[in-house]
Design an enzyme around this catalytic site. Structure first.
Site, mmCIF file in Angstrom:
data_model
loop_
_atom_site.group_PDB
_atom_site.id
_atom_site.type_symbol
_atom_site.label_atom_id
_atom_site.label_comp_id
_atom_site.label_asym_id
_atom_site.label_seq_id
_atom_site.Cartn_x
_atom_site.Cartn_y
_atom_site.Cartn_z
ATOM 1 N N GLY A 109 46.736 54.886 46.207
ATOM 2 C CA GLY A 109 45.679 54.051 45.616
ATOM 3 C C GLY A 109 44.428 54.807 45.198
ATOM 4 O O GLY A 109 43.712 54.377 44.302
ATOM 5 N N LYS A 143 47.746 59.250 27.261
ATOM 6 C CA LYS A 143 47.693 57.824 27.599
ATOM 7 C C LYS A 143 46.241 57.406 27.498
ATOM 8 O O LYS A 143 45.360 58.033 28.100
ATOM 9 C CB LYS A 143 48.215 57.544 29.008
ATOM 10 C CG LYS A 143 48.109 56.048 29.339
ATOM 11 C CD LYS A 143 48.830 55.663 30.606
ATOM 12 C CE LYS A 143 47.995 55.825 31.837
ATOM 13 N NZ LYS A 143 48.581 55.134 33.008
HETATM 14 P P1 NAD Z 1 45.179 45.221 42.449
HETATM 15 O O1 NAD Z 1 43.807 44.903 41.987
HETATM 16 O O2 NAD Z 1 46.316 44.412 41.957
HETATM 17 O O3 NAD Z 1 45.229 45.196 44.041
HETATM 18 C C1 NAD Z 1 44.184 45.805 44.814
HETATM 19 C C2 NAD Z 1 44.645 46.001 46.239
HETATM 20 O O4 NAD Z 1 43.597 46.606 46.973
HETATM 21 C C3 NAD Z 1 44.967 44.691 46.949
HETATM 22 O O5 NAD Z 1 45.951 44.930 47.913
HETATM 23 C C4 NAD Z 1 43.637 44.360 47.619
HETATM 24 O O6 NAD Z 1 43.767 43.478 48.704
HETATM 25 C C5 NAD Z 1 43.230 45.751 48.061
HETATM 26 N N1 NAD Z 1 41.781 45.859 48.344
HETATM 27 C C6 NAD Z 1 40.771 45.437 47.564
HETATM 28 N N2 NAD Z 1 39.589 45.704 48.166
HETATM 29 C C7 NAD Z 1 39.900 46.300 49.361
HETATM 30 C C8 NAD Z 1 39.119 46.823 50.419
HETATM 31 N N3 NAD Z 1 37.792 46.767 50.391
HETATM 32 N N4 NAD Z 1 39.768 47.374 51.467
HETATM 33 C C9 NAD Z 1 41.116 47.448 51.499
HETATM 34 N N5 NAD Z 1 41.906 46.977 50.516
HETATM 35 C C10 NAD Z 1 41.296 46.415 49.467
HETATM 36 O O7 NAD Z 1 45.397 46.782 42.116
HETATM 37 P P2 NAD Z 1 46.731 47.585 41.877
HETATM 38 O O8 NAD Z 1 47.057 47.594 40.438
HETATM 39 O O9 NAD Z 1 47.776 47.164 42.867
HETATM 40 O O10 NAD Z 1 46.223 49.080 42.212
HETATM 41 C C11 NAD Z 1 45.909 49.456 43.533
HETATM 42 C C12 NAD Z 1 45.231 50.805 43.528
HETATM 43 O O11 NAD Z 1 46.105 51.778 42.983
HETATM 44 C C13 NAD Z 1 43.962 50.867 42.683
HETATM 45 O O12 NAD Z 1 42.993 51.638 43.376
HETATM 46 C C14 NAD Z 1 44.413 51.587 41.423
HETATM 47 O O13 NAD Z 1 43.344 52.246 40.779
HETATM 48 C C15 NAD Z 1 45.410 52.549 42.018
HETATM 49 N N6 NAD Z 1 46.403 53.097 41.079
HETATM 50 C C16 NAD Z 1 46.758 54.382 41.287
HETATM 51 C C17 NAD Z 1 47.702 54.964 40.456
HETATM 52 C C18 NAD Z 1 48.140 56.369 40.694
HETATM 53 O O14 NAD Z 1 48.810 56.948 39.846
HETATM 54 N N7 NAD Z 1 47.838 56.947 41.817
HETATM 55 C C19 NAD Z 1 48.271 54.213 39.406
HETATM 56 C C20 NAD Z 1 47.898 52.880 39.260
HETATM 57 C C21 NAD Z 1 46.969 52.328 40.120
#
Ligand code: NAD
Length: 321
Positions: free
Chosen positions: A220, A67
């Site tokens: 996350g 990917k």
């Molecule tokens: P997004 O940008 O749509 O949402 C971000 C989220 O984090 C929101 O709820 C926001 O309010 C919150 N946030 C931002 N700053 C913050 C802070 N300082 N303290 C607490 N919360 C805070 O992102 P998304 O696409 O929903 O992704 C969320 C997370 O998941 C990201 O870190 C992304 O990298 C991760 N992710 C992980 C996987 C995995 O396989 N584990 C896959 C995709 C995304």
């Protein structure tokens, strides 16, 4: 070569197919039949973008590929998604390109499938309250997939940006569950299953907020420095992950292991629970925690399923290459 455009992907694969594909590849990883290659992630010095690729090979399912993509912060202003990814699958017998599949929708689907797999195998059967920390793009996918794993009666949620909580309320309404916005300590006191899905760099969910018997899926944290839960909580919990090497380097476990609070050997691949070589939850009072860091094999598993579904339904775009 088969092409499945991004716009076609949601019409081909559903949550059950994604769940089955991710569960099977986690099991294959724990058996040693599938492995991920080292991740490449680079700041390319253009458009503020982070670009990288994740790859792997599933010898049991014969799925080889990568990917590729990353994060382009200026995309939103252009009407595009900031996260962009494409999956490339290769024929493991010849190395020839087999398929190109849009990876954006699949990323959310396979990430939600991973936490759902953890809930299926680790949460208490009588879990009734689902707690959501995070209300970004992934959160709706997470809630929908989690809701299918237990007879939840209610969703409680918190988000750092309260104006985004409407996404959780709307998703809960779509599923048919009541939703309440609460503070993190109340969330911990009421939830039986908690999903964290934020891009936070400091912990929101502290160890003393979480009740015995809770299952926490930390989804996350996928980068050095990110953190959603207290390292003490990770230390106290029975911890499972998609891949141990990734959990301790870029996942939630990086903090507890880095501070010497948790031994690497105490973090077990969830595939062992799926395969029945680890009992998983041992008591109703145990706190279980899944550190879902996101591995290439999840992407390849769901993309491979999409290609099969496209071929079966006659919707595959075939291109000479
Ligand atoms: P997004 O940008 O749509 O949402 C971000 C989220 O984090 C929101 O709820 C926001 O309010 C919150 N946030 C931002 N700053 C913050 C802070 N300082 N303290 C607490 N919360 C805070 O992102 P998304 O696409 O929903 O992704 C969320 C997370 O998941 C990201 O870190 C992304 O990298 C991760 N992710 C992980 C996987 C995995 O396989 N584990 C896959 C995709 C995304």
């Amino acid at each position: 070569m088969i092409i499945v455009p991004e716009s076609t992907v949601p019409e081909l694969i559903d949550r059950k197919a994604a769940f089955d594909a991710v569960e099977a590849v986690f099991a294959a990883m724990a058996r040693g039949d599938a492995y991920n290659f080292p991740v490449i992630r680079e700041d390319i010095g253009h458009a503020d973008a982070i670009y990288g690729f994740k790859s792997g090979f599933d010898r049991a399912g014969l799925v080889l590929g990568l990917k590729s993509g990353g994060y382009w912060p200026g995309n939103e202003a252009r009407g595009l998604t900031n996260h962009q990814s494409t999956v490339f699958l290769f024929d493991p017998d010849t190395g020839r390109l087999h398929a190109v599949v849009g990876g954006n929708y699949l990323t959310a689907l396979r990430t939600a499938a991973a936490s759902a797999v953890s809930i299926r195998h680790l949460a208490r059967p009588d879990a009734r309250v689902l707690g959501m920390i995070g209300a970004g793009h992934q959160s709706a996918f997470q809630m929908r997939a989690a809701a299918e794993q237990r007879d939840f009666e209610r969703v409680v949620g918190w988000n750092y940006h309260p104006e985004m909580l409407s996404r959780l309320a709307e998703t809960a309404a779509e599923i048919g569950l009541p939703f309440e916005a609460v503070e993190p300590d109340e969330l911990g006191a009421r939830a039986d299953v908690i999903i964290t899905i934020t891009s936070s760099f400091s912990p929101t969910l502290m160890a003393d907020m979480v009740r015995p018997g809770t299952h926490v899926a930390c989804m996350g944290t996928d980068t050095v420095g990110k953190q959603e839960v207290d390292a003490e909580l990770v230390a106290r919990a029975s911890v499972f992950t998609d891949e141990v090497a990734q959990a301790i380097s870029i996942g939630e476990c990086q903090h507890a292991v880095g501070r010497g609070l948790k031994a690497q050997d105490d973090i077990r691949p969830i595939g062992e629970v799926i395969n029945g070589t680890h009992p998983g939850r041992r008591s109703a009072d145990e706190i279980t925690l899944f550190d879902g860091t996101g591995v290439a094999l999840q992407d390849l598993a769901v993309a491979s399923r999409v290609v099969a579904l496209a071929e079966e339904s006659g919707r595959a775009v075939i291109q000479e290459f």
